[in-house]
Design a protein around this motif. Structure first.
Motif, PDB file in Angstrom:
ATOM      1  N   ASN A 189       0.826  -1.207   0.000  1.00  0.00           N
ATOM      2  CA  ASN A 189       0.000   0.000   0.000  1.00  0.00           C
ATOM      3  C   ASN A 189       0.860   1.257   0.000  1.00  0.00           C
ATOM      4  N   LYS A 234      -5.660  -6.372 -14.363  1.00  0.00           N
ATOM      5  CA  LYS A 234      -6.042  -6.479 -12.957  1.00  0.00           C
ATOM      6  C   LYS A 234      -7.475  -6.961 -12.829  1.00  0.00           C
ATOM      7  N   SER A 241      -9.076  -4.821  -4.669  1.00  0.00           N
ATOM      8  CA  SER A 241      -7.880  -4.318  -3.984  1.00  0.00           C
ATOM      9  C   SER A 241      -8.028  -4.449  -2.475  1.00  0.00           C
ATOM     10  N   PRO A 267      -3.607  -4.172  -5.454  1.00  0.00           N
ATOM     11  CA  PRO A 267      -4.498  -5.190  -6.029  1.00  0.00           C
ATOM     12  C   PRO A 267      -4.233  -6.549  -5.377  1.00  0.00           C
TER      13      PRO A 267
END
Length: 105
Positions: free
Chosen positions: A55, A70, A74, A79
């Motif tokens: 993060n 993706k 998340s 993700p």
């Protein structure tokens, strides 16, 4: 190619190694519970560190995954696909330790 498709190959190898390690650990009295406890502890620690640091890396812009490939899910800014390497390491390394270690008699 999606990130999950890429991760699937690595996670499949780790799953096979973990199954083999579990079978080997069962041959040693108390080996399977010790292996499972070590794997669970490693998994908890590595996933916690991954949540924090991934993060930060995404938040400050060091890493950018873009939208393509993706899943859209998340944990914070990172993700979920990015947690596959942590999962593979936390399960794979204790499993390799069991497989490559010598048997105690």
């Amino acid at each position: 190619m999606t990130y999950w498709l890429l991760n699937a190959g690595f996670l499949a190898v780790v799953a096979i190694v973990a199954i083999l390690a579990g079978l080997r650990a069962r041959r040693v009295p108390g080996g399977a519970p010790r292996w499972l406890a070590a794997t669970a502890l490693a998994l908890a620690a590595v996933l916690l560190l991954t949540v924090v640091f991934d993060n930060v890396l995404v938040g400050v812009g060091i890493v950018d995954y873009g939208a393509r490939g993706k899943s859209g899910v998340s944990i914070g800014l990172a993700p979920v696909e990015d947690f596959a390497y942590a999962l593979a390491a936390a399960i794979g390394l204790p499993s390799l330790w069991v497989l490559l270690g010598r048997e105690h008699r």
